[in-house]
Design an enzyme around this catalytic site. Structure first.
Site, mmCIF file in Angstrom:
data_model
loop_
_atom_site.group_PDB
_atom_site.id
_atom_site.type_symbol
_atom_site.label_atom_id
_atom_site.label_comp_id
_atom_site.label_asym_id
_atom_site.label_seq_id
_atom_site.Cartn_x
_atom_site.Cartn_y
_atom_site.Cartn_z
ATOM 1 N N ASP A 415 46.213 -45.133 43.332
ATOM 2 C CA ASP A 415 46.640 -46.113 44.302
ATOM 3 C C ASP A 415 48.082 -46.460 43.923
ATOM 4 O O ASP A 415 48.508 -46.207 42.801
ATOM 5 C CB ASP A 415 45.718 -47.329 44.151
ATOM 6 C CG ASP A 415 46.173 -48.480 44.984
ATOM 7 O OD1 ASP A 415 46.568 -48.234 46.130
ATOM 8 O OD2 ASP A 415 46.135 -49.609 44.481
ATOM 9 N N THR A 417 50.053 -49.679 45.088
ATOM 10 C CA THR A 417 50.279 -51.095 44.872
ATOM 11 C C THR A 417 49.313 -51.646 43.840
ATOM 12 O O THR A 417 48.107 -51.505 43.971
ATOM 13 C CB THR A 417 50.092 -51.847 46.185
ATOM 14 O OG1 THR A 417 50.841 -51.160 47.166
ATOM 15 C CG2 THR A 417 50.571 -53.268 46.055
ATOM 16 N N ARG A 654 58.704 -52.856 50.502
ATOM 17 C CA ARG A 654 57.660 -52.954 51.530
ATOM 18 C C ARG A 654 58.244 -53.753 52.679
ATOM 19 O O ARG A 654 58.770 -54.846 52.466
ATOM 20 C CB ARG A 654 56.429 -53.673 50.994
ATOM 21 C CG ARG A 654 55.682 -52.882 49.969
ATOM 22 C CD ARG A 654 54.870 -53.784 49.109
ATOM 23 N NE ARG A 654 53.708 -54.312 49.790
ATOM 24 C CZ ARG A 654 52.494 -53.783 49.677
ATOM 25 N NH1 ARG A 654 52.310 -52.745 48.934
ATOM 26 N NH2 ARG A 654 51.464 -54.298 50.310
ATOM 27 N N ASN A 990 40.098 -51.936 48.051
ATOM 28 C CA ASN A 990 40.249 -50.767 48.909
ATOM 29 C C ASN A 990 40.195 -49.453 48.128
ATOM 30 O O ASN A 990 40.179 -48.390 48.709
ATOM 31 C CB ASN A 990 41.572 -50.853 49.700
ATOM 32 C CG ASN A 990 42.761 -50.958 48.781
ATOM 33 O OD1 ASN A 990 42.603 -51.157 47.574
ATOM 34 N ND2 ASN A 990 43.941 -50.801 49.334
#
Lengths: 1282, 383
Positions: A415, A417, A654, A990
């Protein structure tokens, strides 16, 4: 087994539930304030997590033990040993089995008792329940029934799933923390309906009269959905209210920042959402474990074969000559020995032999493995190198069974972040009305600079303007006070923005101050954050927000004078202090609606009435979705914002677009009623409809500006990634970020390195957008667009594949340069195709496109030229200006930048000419979620995709959903077969899917909570620890477990072969030539300790060497330490050693000559004891030849084991003769005085170990393993510990 | 089980964490050399010269041991005479040529036939006393499971045999309702040939040699394991040559009822089961030196029937050395192992001198080799 129990429980549960659901399985009716007391069959609130009850414990726990097939085998063997013909005494076979089973049972019992204690504590917690007469009485949690009205105080945990009725907080609001449920630490708002606010517990009559009927869905496991209707009985009739998740308080979450609340129990006990969610993670087994199973099966087959052979020989031989052996009285024999019935003899002999050779399948192996794995895990937990002092966290190990997998990983799915980055968001840049603000270097830039890389995707910027790539021409770089981006007085958590035009209230003097004001006002309003702290002290104020980005934006608004300090249910309180000296003014904004963020919508909006009466929809979200929804007439500075955001993205930021829309009062009211209607629906429909309504109103937006938030890299990430890549691990990053951001993060953490070729497959790039444009123009059907997009993705993949294969091998003999040209051709033609379609609107995209193309080509050519400086490469070079020329024709801007890029490229070219690179070109694939969706849907594309990926060093998947993450992992794991081992690492909820799908899941204990860590097999607190976890611990564990298993088989095989040999000489009658007790202690005592020590302690290289030579890790990926060849080698070794161990003593103790001066010859007992002596010596001493790492513990273990044998026969022989029998005084009288006994020992040890030792020596000279070279190299000058 | 370990560990870690949170102490692991896996360790490195040295040293140590051991074994004088065939063929007649095993067996089972025979052995080398007399049986499966179990260890020690023992002793467990002591087929099938030795030597009286048949068993066996209060009773009446007319049809011996088990050393030796189908048992001891030229005459009572199962019987006289009897194996293997070690040492030395490899040579690293290989393979295309 567990699944059976669960099924049974579930069945029971659903039965009990059905009674209360009025015949409809999906709905339940709850009579509020009227506890059902069992009348409706709802289950009670008592919870049991125990696996067993007192009567079911023994059978069920035993059943759990017997899930391992080997245990059935052991039990069968023990059963056979009871037969009168068994070769060993039953007790020597039963004892180890009982010991192992007892160990397992004890552990189960211990765990269950603890579970029961925990349950009891929970079930007996006190809770205030309304007694029906206006008073609250204290009850226990377990006595709670559905329909009960309960009161909860601040900080308490909810005993069941409750429907919120009223709260002492403003506007019926309360805050809950759901840490235990989803690991998120932020507070969530729950709100009661206005109609029930007044039932606050103060007015007894209101309490007494409160009657309502709640119709809601049946118990289910979905934490984030709830729908129902509350039919409220009012004095003046009935009122129906739509219910949703905001009214539901879940068990296992707690009340925070709120005085007290009243709630009605909806779901109890095992029907609560948290309990229904409690599913155990999927059980994973390591690859070594699986191959161990195969080895066991092999041994089993071997065992059967040996037993069959023995039985056959016994039967045939007895049939032929059995009646002649008069000394056994064959004619008057027992039923097992009757030469006239050879079949019976054969069958008995078969089972007999099974027990006799049973050593081939060692029961001790399982026990030893488990002990070793737990010890290894404890070492990982204890490792200071994986302790994070900042968060005071150690590593955690959840699945010690997967330890050795860590040493064989060859693909990491990470992942971004929170994993590669800190998930500590700082407001860093912004663009307002087409003007970009903000200075300073992002970490991405810094990293690029440090590595001496050109910033990958920004060749349009001249290299010297790197530090201020925002074209902020108006700013002077230096400030006399030394105040600047690096010394920022305004810096705080969430805010790292520096631009003297805006800070300190200076923005008021900017020419479009009004727009700037609106921008920051929007940031202060458009969010779902909750302020925590004293409103009077802005600097200590913290925001609990759904994501750290959001909090950073609110902090930024605060810094610019819009201080959001209080949140009401329908109001936002903002303190405005624009200039430092102005008195602050408080404003109240009426919050009408919140259209929440979802990963699907990629945006969130609020509808707010400003103090001046304007009604506005404020929206922020991803550029792709916002730009689609802008008002064609007043779109705001879309082009500039888009350009700036892309630049922000390239810097690794971002980005979000901020937009608004002014609402017409009537239009809003109309929409609002429909929206409310949608929200009051029950079930799946609701989500769909709500989203549709939101979509309706979020149209025709006007862009204000955009934000760039920096998510800093974690400490040590680039170095760790670099070394992991050197270790031969392919690293994939799966992120929700956009392509540009991902690429730059890729550069920053050295996933994409200099000289690497990037292959980009994206449906968001310019080429792909051309499809959209064309589709819009020619109004294609949905299907056709999909079709075209799929074609596009397929084509891209094929191109990539061709390129990648061309770079590595050259199957058709064409030179790489030709291949390169053809690829460039295809790119060029693609470009000219899109050019021919060129229209005005296309121009902007086109410039992007050609830039991207040029980038790809230039990088490619650099890589290519470095190996092939003449020939085809030149064609590429000559071609580029042509491409560019066309581009200039369309869009004049950026020409000089291009030229700059060329100059740099040619500089790189000359550099690379001088020193040829040692390694072939590496590739990095960048792909977006949209394209992935097409790939995942089709088998053929999957294969093509996988083939590309195999040949790429890094893969970046951008814009992927959590589901896609898991799908990609599964695809790779399944698609690339058993020889690929995937590790997934992530920190958020997630990533859970991905973590569970991978062979090994690693969780980061980060700011996003612990859900990933809870689902993972291993948890660490920093990404950089992954390096140590894999390169050091993983490598060691793999080595240890492999060596251990191989050695274990070596030693049990020796025993197995020896029992076979002795049977050969005993007419295959199944008589062992050694004592039973010697044999049963062989695995459990005489050779048990050293192998465990090796499994726990063995090392080859030091951690410092492992870091210096990450390539050593590849031996694990290649499975160099546990494979068929090695198993066969050890098997052969055991065959040889067993032959030496058996036959050397046999020839000395043959019984054909005296073995000592006293003239006595050896009988079976003497031979057995002498043979056993060397049988203990050889495997123990083999360790000195097979392993290369000895601490004092090793020496102690080895020599203690050997000593234990001597001690054993001395003690056994000294026991009263009624115990020891024929072994009485075996050692002191028979063996020890014999010179041959002592002379035989070194001889056998030398003879047994010599060939192995010679071959090992030979191999380490002429075919040394990598680790041996490293050890040899650093023997004299060790690398200092980092 | 594997997941069980995980559960256990999880509990342990959770517990620890909770405790530390309560005590507000840092969770920093304590530093010990053990917990950080930094124990000082010996990592033996096999350098070529070290290996050569080790091999040659081992070889040089083995060879003298081998020579000394072999010498000891060679100094042993052993005389062996297989008598089973000779002793039975002596009685072959035209009507019964005894060509088949069955015929021989039948002859052995005939009570009326005399079965004694005389053999003579010439002493060729000086034999220093004590000279051990063994009998050797061939193709005799004392270690057959059925046979091994057919005895009661408890009974030998003076205890009543257990039921299992008695069951295993069948059919030699009871006779006339009384337990046979010692029960079982091992005792029942006791070797019953006898040897009387006379000699032509001048230094013995009456030409007979005294054979000492005591102290031929293990001391612990005759003093402790075989009880001296237990007397054979009702044992193997059919084997009793003095009372039963057709005794010893097939083999086996009758035990003297007046002699405790511990005194019957023949039985004690017999009941130590042999490991292999061909084995020797100690019969007695000659406590006189024998000189070359002496002829020993053995008068054998050839009772034991090995003909039915193609067994063999032999008589052996042997001296011993410090290493035991005549067995060259130990000495030869030491010589072979030592020789092999020296040979291997020299091969290594030769290979090392011819093709030396510096230790820790990076160019041998697999990834270095690989990249060199690719560089070589790609170089033609760069031309």
């Amino acid at each position: 087994m567990a699944s059976i129990m669960k099924f049974w429980k579930r069945k029971k549960r659903s039965n009990s539930g059905a009674a209360g659901t009025n015949g409809d399985e999906d709905l339940r009716t709850v009579h509020c304030n009227q506890p059902d007391h069992g009348a409706f069959g709802f289950s009670g609130n008592s919870v049991s997590t125990r696996k067993y009850s007192w009567w079911s414990f023994v059978p069920l726990a035993l059943f759990v033990q017997y899930r391992r097939a080997a245990y059935w085998y052991f039990t069968a063997m023990a059963g056979l040993s009871l037969a009168p013909f068994a070769p060993y005494s039953p007790i020597s076979v039963w004892l180890p089995l009982i010991f192992v089973l007892l160990l397992g049972l004890l552990r189960e019992a211990w765990e269950d008792v603890r579970r029961a204690r925990g349950d009891r504590e929970l079930n007996n917690r006190p809770i205030e329940v309304h007694d029906g007469n206006g008073h609250f009485v204290e009850k226990k949690w377990k006595d709670l029934r559905v329909g009960d009205l309960v009161r909860m105080k601040d900080g308490e945990y909810f005993p069941a799933d409750l429907l919120l009725i009223s709260s002492t907080g403003p506007g019926g609001m309360c805050y809950v923390e759901t840490m235990n449920l989803d690991g998120e630490t932020n507070l969530k708002v729950r709100q009661a309906f206005e109609a029930t606010w007044d039932i606050d517990g103060k007015d007894e009559s209101k309490l007494r009269d409160f009657r309502a009927e709640l119709l809601c869905e049946g118990p289910n496991a979905s934490l984030y959905t709830f729908s129902g209707r509350l039919k409220l009985q009012l004095p003046n009739g009935q009122m129906e209210l739509p219910l949703g998740p905001p009214q539901l308080l879940l068990r296992d979450s707690s009340l925070q920042n709120t005085g007290s609340i009243l709630g009605v129990v909806v779901y109890t006990g095992h029907e609560t959402k948290s309990m229904m969610n409690a599913t155990p993670p999927p059980t994973k087994r390591s690859r070594v474990d699986k191959s161990l199973d195969r080895v066991i099966w092999l041994m089993f087959v071997l065992l059967l074969a040996m037993a069959l052979l023995s039985a056959l020989l016994l039967a045939l031989r007895s049939k032929a000559q059995g009646t002649n052996l008069w000394y056994m009285r064959p004619t008057v024999s027992n039923p097992y020995y009757n030469p006239n019935q050879p079949a019976v003899m054969g069958i008995v002999g078969f089972f007999n032999a099974l027990v006799l050779y049973g050593y081939l399948i060692p029961i001790a192996l399982y026990v030893s493995l488990e002990i070793v794995r737990v010890a290894q895990a404890l070492f990982m937990v204890q490792d200071l190198g994986m302790y994070d002092p900042d968060s005071d966290r150690r590593a955690r190990v959840k699945s010690p069974g997967l330890n050795e997998e860590l040493g064989q990983v060859d693909t990491i799915f990470s992942d971004k972040t929170g994993t590669l980055t800190r998930n500590q968001m700082d407001f860093f840049r912004c663009t307002i009305q087409g003007v970009a603000f903000g200075k300073g270097m992002t970490e991405v830039e810094r990293a690029a600079q440090k590595l001496g890389l050109p910033m990958g995707p920004s060749p349009r910027d001249p290299p010297d303007s790197r530090t201020q790539s925002m074209n902020l021409g108006t700013i002077e770089a230096d400030n006399p006070d030394g105040i600047g981006p690096d010394n920022n007085p305004y810096k705080e958590k969430g805010f790292n923005f520096y631009d003297e035009r805006l800070l300190g209230g200076k923005w008021v003097e900017e020419k479009n101050a009004e727009a700037i004001r609106f921008f920051f006002e929007t940031l202060a309003l458009c969010h779902t954050a909750i302020p925590e702290g004293s409103p009077e002290d802005p600097s200590s104020m913290r925001y609990r927000a759904e994501s750290p980005d959001e909090a950073a934006l609110v902090v930024a608004a605060k810094q610019f004078g819009f201080y959001f300090y209080k949140k009401g249910p329908t109001a936002l309180y903002v303190r405005e202090s624009l200039r430092p000296n102005d008195p602050p003014k408080d404003h109240v904004y009426q919050l009408l609606d919140v259209l929440e963020f979802s990963s699907h919508r990629k945006r969130m909006s609020v509808i707010v009435r400003f103090p001046d009466g304007r009604l506005l929809l404020l929206c922020k979200g991803a550029d792709s979705v916002i730009f689609q929804r802008v008002d064609k007439r007043r779109s705001g500075p879309v082009a500039e914002t888009a350009r700036h955001l892309r630049q922000f993205g390239e810097l690794g930021l971002r980005t979000l677009v901020v937009a608004y829309k002014e609402l017409d009062e009537g239009e809003y009211q109309n929409w609002h009623t429909r929206y409310t209607e949608a929200r009051s629906m029950i079930g799946k429909e609701r989500e769909l409809r709500t989203e549709e309504r939101a979509e309706e109103i979020e149209q025709g937006l006007t862009v204000v500006g955009g934000t760039g938030v920096e998510d800093k890299l974690q400490v040590g990430v680039p170095e760790a990634v670099d070394r992991l890549a050197k270790a031969g691990i392919n690293i994939w990053v799966l992120t929700g970020d956009k392509v540009e951001t991902a690429i730059n993060i890729g550069y920053a953490c050295s996933l994409i390195r200099q000289g690497m070729d990037k292959l980009i497959v994206s449906l968001e790039g310019a080429e792909a957008r051309a499809i959209d444009e064309r589709a819009a123009r020619e109004s294609w059907s949905r299907d056709k667009i999909t079709e075209k997009q799929k074609e596009f993705v397929a084509k891209k993949l094929s191109d990539a594949l061709e390129l990648v294969l061309g770079g590595h091998v050259n199957p058709r003999g064409t030179s790489t340069s030709e291949r390169q040209t053809s690829f460039s051709d295809s790119m060029q033609s693609a470009l000219s195709r899109s050019l021919s379609r060129g229209s005005g609107t296309l121009a902007r995209n086109l410039s992007n496109s050609s830039a991207a193309l040029g980038r790809t080509l230039s990088t490619t050519s650099t890589g290519r030229h470095s190996r092939n400086p003449s020939g085809g490469g030149k064609t590429v070079f000559e071609m580029l200006p042509l491409v560019d020329g066309q581009k200039v024709g369309v869009n004049g801007e950026g020409l000089d930048q291009r030229e700059n890029a060329y100059n740099r490229d040619s500089a790189a070219l000359t550099r690379s000419r001088r020193k040829p690179p040692a390694e072939p070109t590496e590739y990095a694939l960048v792909i977006d979620g949209h394209s992935l969706a097409y790939i995942l849907a089709e088998k053929e594309l999957q294969e093509r995709f996988l083939e590309v990926c195999i040949n790429c060093s890094s893969v970046l998947c951008c814009r992927v959903s959590p589901r896609q993450k898991a799908q990609v992992v599964t695809l790779v794991r399944k698609g690339l077969g058993l020889n690929r081992l995937c590790l997934a690492i992530g920190d958020g909820a997630n990533d859970v899917g991905m973590i569970q799908a991978a062979n090994v899941g690693v969780g980061i204990l980060g700011v996003e909570g612990a859900q990933a860590a809870m689902a993972a097999d291993f948890a660490i607190s920093q990404f950089r620890f992954l390096e140590r976890l894999l390169l050091v611990h993983g490598r060691w564990c793999y080595r240890r477990i492999s060596l251990m298993i191989l050695y274990f088989f070596y030693k049990v095989c020796i025993m197995g072969w020896i029992s076979f040999y002795s049977n050969i000489f005993a007419y295959f009658s199944g008589n062992p030539l050694y004592n039973d007790w010697y044999a049963s202690f062989y695995n459990t005592v005489f050779t048990a300790l050293p192998i465990i020590v090796i499994g726990v302690l063995d090392q080859d290289i030091t951690p410092a060497e492992a870091f210096r030579y990450p390539q050593l890790y590849q031996s694990g990926q290649r499975g160099e330490l546990f494979n068929k060849r090695l198993i066969l080698w050890w098997l052969a070794n055991s065959l040889y050693a067993s032959a030496v161990i058996f036959f050397f003593p046999l020839l000395i103790y043959s019984g054909l000559s005296a073995f000592r001066p006293g003239g006595q010859v050896a009988a079976a007992q003497e031979f057995g004891a002498a043979m056993f002596t060397v049988l203990v010596l050889v495997p123990n001493l083999q360790i000195y030849s097979a392993f290369h790492y000895f601490t004092w513990i090793h020496h102690v273990a080895i020599w203690a084991s050997i000593l234990s044998w001597y001690l054993f026969i001395i003690v056994y022989g000294a026991l009263p003769v009624s115990f020891s029998g024929i072994a009485y005084k075996e050692f002191v009288e028979v063996l020890a005085p014999s010179a041959a006994y002592w002379l035989m020992q070194p001889l056998v040890v030398m003879a047994a170990l010599l060939p192995d030792f010679v071959l090992r020596g030979f191999k380490s000279f002429y075919f040394p393993s990598d680790y041996q070279i490293v050890i040899a190299k650093h023997k004299k000058d060790p690398i200092p510990e980092a | 089980m594997a997941t069980g370990g995980g559960d256990f560990l999880r509990k342990l870690q959770k517990e620890e964490e909770i405790q530390q949170r309560l005590s507000k102490e840092s969770r920093r692991p304590k530093y010990t050399k053990f917990s950080q896996q930094e124990l000082s360790a010996c990592k033996p490195l096999l350098t070529p010269m070290c290996i050569v040295f080790v091999y040659i040293a081992i070889g040089l140590a083995c060879i003298p041991v081998g020579i000394i051991t072999l010498q000891a074994s060679l100094s042993v004088v052993e005389l062996k005479f297989r008598y089973d065939t000779i002793c039975v063929m002596k009685y072959a007649t035209a009507t019964n040529p005894m060509l088949t095993d069955e015929a021989k067996s039948e002859f052995m089972q005939d009570y009326n036939k005399r079965k004694n025979c005389t053999i003579s052995i010439d002493v060729t080398k000086y034999m220093k006393q004590p000279i051990y007399i063994y009998y050797q049986l061939g193709n005799y499966f004392q270690n057959h499971r059925r046979y091994v179990k057919s005895m009661s260890e408890r009974q030998l020690q003076g205890l009543p045999p257990s039921k299992v023992d008695l069951n295993n002793c069948k059919p030699q467990d009871m006779v006339g309702g009384r337990v046979i002591v010692p029960c079982g087929m091992v005792a029942w099938s006791l070797f019953n040939d006898t040897f009387d030795i006379s000699t032509n030597a001048f230094y013995t009286e009456e030409g007979t040699l005294f054979v000492n048949k005591t102290a031929i068993s293990w001391k612990s066996d005759r003093e402790e394991r075989f009880n001296n209060t237990i007397f054979p009773s009702s044992n193997f009446v059919n084997n009793n040559r003095t009372t039963v007319v057709n005794a010893s049809q097939i083999g086996g011996s009758y035990l003297n009822n007046s002699q405790p088990l511990s005194m019957d050393e023949n039985l004690i030796v017999w009941m130590r089961i042999a490991a292999l189908p061909t084995f020797r048992k100690l019969y007695g001891r000659i406590e006189t030196d024998l000189h070359p030229g002496t002829t020993l005459t053995f008068n054998i009572n050839n009772f034991y029937n090995t003909y039915g199962f193609r067994g063999s019987k032999a008589l052996i006289l042997s001296t011993t050395s410090w290493i035991g009897g005549k067995n060259h194996f130990l000495g030869f293997s030491y010589l072979i192992v030592g020789g092999a070690c020296i040979l291997i040492g020299f091969i290594f030395l030769f290979m090392h001198c011819k093709n030396p490899r510096p230790l820790g040579d990076k160019s041998y690293l697999s990834w270095v080799k690989k990249s060199v290989a690719t560089a070589i393979s790609t170089s033609p295309t760069t031309m």
